[in-house]
Design a protein around this motif. Sequence first.
Motif, PDB file in Angstrom:
ATOM      1  N   ASP A  82       0.805  -1.215   0.000  1.00  0.00           N
ATOM      2  CA  ASP A  82       0.000   0.000   0.000  1.00  0.00           C
ATOM      3  C   ASP A  82       0.846   1.275   0.000  1.00  0.00           C
ATOM      4  OD1 ASP A  82       1.006  -0.021   2.551  1.00  0.00           O
ATOM      5  OD2 ASP A  82      -0.928   0.055   3.576  1.00  0.00           O
ATOM      6  N   GLN A  83       2.145   1.129  -0.186  1.00  0.00           N
ATOM      7  CA  GLN A  83       3.022   2.292  -0.218  1.00  0.00           C
ATOM      8  C   GLN A  83       3.235   2.763  -1.658  1.00  0.00           C
ATOM      9  OE1 GLN A  83       4.353   4.126   2.281  1.00  0.00           O
ATOM     10  NE2 GLN A  83       3.145   2.864   3.679  1.00  0.00           N
ATOM     11  N   PRO A  84       2.816   4.000  -1.995  1.00  0.00           N
ATOM     12  CA  PRO A  84       3.000   4.485  -3.364  1.00  0.00           C
ATOM     13  C   PRO A  84       4.455   4.495  -3.820  1.00  0.00           C
ATOM     14  CG  PRO A  84       1.451   5.879  -2.184  1.00  0.00           C
ATOM     15  CD  PRO A  84       2.042   4.949  -1.165  1.00  0.00           C
ATOM     16  N   ALA A  85       5.399   4.569  -2.885  1.00  0.00           N
ATOM     17  CA  ALA A  85       6.815   4.582  -3.262  1.00  0.00           C
ATOM     18  C   ALA A  85       7.264   3.251  -3.837  1.00  0.00           C
ATOM     19  CB  ALA A  85       7.677   4.941  -2.045  1.00  0.00           C
ATOM     20  N   MET A  86       6.514   2.201  -3.566  1.00  0.00           N
ATOM     21  CA  MET A  86       6.832   0.892  -4.141  1.00  0.00           C
ATOM     22  C   MET A  86       6.419   0.879  -5.607  1.00  0.00           C
ATOM     23  SD  MET A  86       7.803  -2.350  -3.576  1.00  0.00           S
ATOM     24  CE  MET A  86       7.316  -3.184  -2.057  1.00  0.00           C
ATOM     25  N   THR A  87       7.303   0.444  -6.475  1.00  0.00           N
ATOM     26  CA  THR A  87       6.984   0.294  -7.889  1.00  0.00           C
ATOM     27  C   THR A  87       7.584  -1.009  -8.405  1.00  0.00           C
ATOM     28  OG1 THR A  87       8.996   1.413  -8.681  1.00  0.00           O
ATOM     29  CG2 THR A  87       7.049   2.802  -8.246  1.00  0.00           C
ATOM     30  N   PRO A  88       7.034  -1.552  -9.500  1.00  0.00           N
ATOM     31  CA  PRO A  88       7.632  -2.756 -10.083  1.00  0.00           C
ATOM     32  C   PRO A  88       9.097  -2.549 -10.468  1.00  0.00           C
ATOM     33  CG  PRO A  88       5.453  -2.386 -11.002  1.00  0.00           C
ATOM     34  CD  PRO A  88       5.792  -1.165 -10.193  1.00  0.00           C
ATOM     35  N   ALA A  89       9.423  -1.354 -10.978  1.00  0.00           N
ATOM     36  CA  ALA A  89      10.800  -1.086 -11.397  1.00  0.00           C
ATOM     37  C   ALA A  89      11.761  -1.105 -10.213  1.00  0.00           C
ATOM     38  CB  ALA A  89      10.886   0.259 -12.117  1.00  0.00           C
ATOM     39  N   LEU A  90      11.310  -0.637  -9.051  1.00  0.00           N
ATOM     40  CA  LEU A  90      12.152  -0.684  -7.855  1.00  0.00           C
ATOM     41  C   LEU A  90      12.463  -2.120  -7.484  1.00  0.00           C
ATOM     42  CD1 LEU A  90      13.492   0.626  -5.363  1.00  0.00           C
ATOM     43  CD2 LEU A  90      11.246   0.596  -4.249  1.00  0.00           C
ATOM     44  N   LYS A 109       9.054   5.874   6.099  1.00  0.00           N
ATOM     45  CA  LYS A 109       8.115   6.998   5.998  1.00  0.00           C
ATOM     46  C   LYS A 109       7.780   7.564   7.373  1.00  0.00           C
ATOM     47  CE  LYS A 109       3.560   8.086   4.054  1.00  0.00           C
ATOM     48  NZ  LYS A 109       2.395   7.518   3.298  1.00  0.00           N
ATOM     49  N   ASN A 110       7.697   6.686   8.355  1.00  0.00           N
ATOM     50  CA  ASN A 110       7.302   7.105   9.702  1.00  0.00           C
ATOM     51  C   ASN A 110       8.480   7.383  10.629  1.00  0.00           C
ATOM     52  OD1 ASN A 110       4.582   6.750   8.975  1.00  0.00           O
ATOM     53  ND2 ASN A 110       4.634   4.584   9.553  1.00  0.00           N
ATOM     54  N   SER A 111       9.702   7.235  10.114  1.00  0.00           N
ATOM     55  CA  SER A 111      10.886   7.307  10.980  1.00  0.00           C
ATOM     56  C   SER A 111      11.310   8.715  11.355  1.00  0.00           C
ATOM     57  CB  SER A 111      12.066   6.614  10.296  1.00  0.00           C
ATOM     58  OG  SER A 111      12.480   7.365   9.150  1.00  0.00           O
ATOM     59  N   GLY A 112      10.959   9.674  10.525  1.00  0.00           N
ATOM     60  CA  GLY A 112      11.446  11.034  10.759  1.00  0.00           C
ATOM     61  C   GLY A 112      12.831  11.266  10.217  1.00  0.00           C
ATOM     62  N   ILE A 113      13.445  10.229   9.638  1.00  0.00           N
ATOM     63  CA  ILE A 113      14.763  10.376   9.028  1.00  0.00           C
ATOM     64  C   ILE A 113      14.589  11.021   7.663  1.00  0.00           C
ATOM     65  CG2 ILE A 113      16.806   9.158   8.187  1.00  0.00           C
ATOM     66  CD1 ILE A 113      16.221   6.959  10.230  1.00  0.00           C
ATOM     67  N   SER A 114      15.341  12.055   7.391  1.00  0.00           N
ATOM     68  CA  SER A 114      15.196  12.765   6.125  1.00  0.00           C
ATOM     69  C   SER A 114      15.805  11.959   4.982  1.00  0.00           C
ATOM     70  CB  SER A 114      15.868  14.139   6.199  1.00  0.00           C
ATOM     71  OG  SER A 114      17.251  14.006   6.438  1.00  0.00           O
ATOM     72  N   GLY A 115      15.295  12.217   3.793  1.00  0.00           N
ATOM     73  CA  GLY A 115      15.821  11.539   2.613  1.00  0.00           C
ATOM     74  C   GLY A 115      14.759  10.745   1.898  1.00  0.00           C
ATOM     75  N   ARG A 163      12.758   5.473  -0.423  1.00  0.00           N
ATOM     76  CA  ARG A 163      13.196   4.294  -1.183  1.00  0.00           C
ATOM     77  C   ARG A 163      14.650   3.979  -0.872  1.00  0.00           C
ATOM     78  NH1 ARG A 163      11.855   6.389  -7.058  1.00  0.00           N
ATOM     79  NH2 ARG A 163      12.980   8.122  -6.097  1.00  0.00           N
ATOM     80  N   ARG A 164      15.470   5.012  -0.809  1.00  0.00           N
ATOM     81  CA  ARG A 164      16.885   4.823  -0.480  1.00  0.00           C
ATOM     82  C   ARG A 164      17.039   4.265   0.934  1.00  0.00           C
ATOM     83  NH1 ARG A 164      20.916   7.308  -3.028  1.00  0.00           N
ATOM     84  NH2 ARG A 164      21.868   7.918  -1.039  1.00  0.00           N
ATOM     85  N   LEU A 165      16.249   4.792   1.864  1.00  0.00           N
ATOM     86  CA  LEU A 165      16.322   4.315   3.237  1.00  0.00           C
ATOM     87  C   LEU A 165      15.893   2.854   3.335  1.00  0.00           C
ATOM     88  CD1 LEU A 165      14.770   7.396   5.104  1.00  0.00           C
ATOM     89  CD2 LEU A 165      17.198   6.880   4.755  1.00  0.00           C
TER      90      LEU A 165
END
Length: 355
Positions: free
Chosen positions: A64-72, A144-150, A153-155
Motif C-alpha cells: 500500500d506504499q506508493p513509493a513501491m513500484t515494479p521497477a524498484l 516513511k514514519n521514521s522522521g529520518i530525512s531523505g 526508497r533509499r532508506l
Amino acid sequence: MKVLIGAVAAVAGLLLIALLSLVSIVLIDNEAKAGETTGGGSEGLHGVPEEFRAWILKADEACDQPAMTPALLAAQLYQESKFKTSREEATSSAGAQGPAQFMPGTFATWGRDDDGSGETSPWDIGDAVMAQGRMMCSLLTTAKNSGISGDIRRLALAGYNAGWGRVEQFGGVPDKNWAGGETYNYVKIIMSTMSRFEGPGVLEVSGSGSGAKALRRAASQLGTPYSYGGGSPSGPSTGSCDGTNGYLNGRCSASTTTGFDCSSLVQYAYWPTTKLPRTAAAQYGATSHHPVARADLKPGDLLFWSHGSTSSIYHVAIYAGDGNVLHAPRTGRDVSIAPLTSAMPEKDYVGATRP
C-alpha cells in the motif's frame, strides 16, 4: 490503496495520451476472463525475465506504499542476483540464498508458500519475490514514519541490505566508508538502474478481432530483448549474425540473446490464426493487397519502413492505437511501444496493411 491509485492514474493517463504520447499496458480481452491483464502494472514494467514478471507485479500490488513500484523491485532483484535462480549462481559468500538473496533467518520472517508448491523456499521465484515485496513494503512504511530525512526508497533499500538498525545509526544510508561502501553503492546502483525496468503505461485494447488478438499476444512480450534472426511462432529464441546485423559492441549479440526481431514478433503475434511469412518484406508482400491509409489505422495493422522502395523493406511494427506502435526495434533494445512518428525515420515510412 494501491489499486485505487493505479486506477486514478490510468484514467488521467488516457485523457493526456494525445498530448504526451504515453502508453501503459492494460489489456482487456472481451473473450478472456474478467480482470485479466498482460504487460505490466499501473507503473509498468519491462526488461525482466517472463518468469519474474507476474510475481513482481503481484508483490507491487500487495503493497500500500506508493513509493513501491515494479521497477524498484526489478532493479533490486537485478542487483541482488541478476535474476539468477540456481544454487550455484545465487548463493552468496555470506550465505544469502535465491534470487532475492535472503539470509535463512530473514526469510523465515518474510517467506510464505506464495506459489502454492507446498514448500516455502527462497529458491522459488514466487516465494522469493513476494517475500522481497513484503520486506520492502514494511521498510518503506518504517522509513516513511521514521522522521529520518531523505528518499524513503533509499532508506528502505539500505535497511534491506544492512538492516534498519544501521539506517538509524547513520541517520540515513550508511556512508561510503562503512563496510567498504557496500550498502552505499547498493543503494546508488539500484536507484540509478530503476529506469531500465520502467515500462510503458496505458493502452486499452478491446474487441475480439484478429488485429486486437494479435496486439494482445505481441504485448505479452513487452520487455523481451531484440535478437536478430531470433523468435518464431513458438516464442522467443536466440538468433544469429549475418556480417552486418545482430552485433553489439563488436560481438555477435544475437547468438546469445533470446528474443525476437521485428518480423518474428509480428509472425508470433498473428500465429496461428494468420500464418504470416518470416521476414518484413515477405509480410508486406503477403498483406499489401489490403493497404490501410494512415488516417484509418486500427490496432493490429502492420506498418512498414523501407530504404527507398517496397523491395527494400527493413522494418515492420504493429499499430497499437493512439498514434503508437508496438515493435522490436533493434539490437540492444527490447520489445516496446513508441510513437509512430519516431519509431523509425519518418522518411522511410512505406505504409500500412491489414492482415
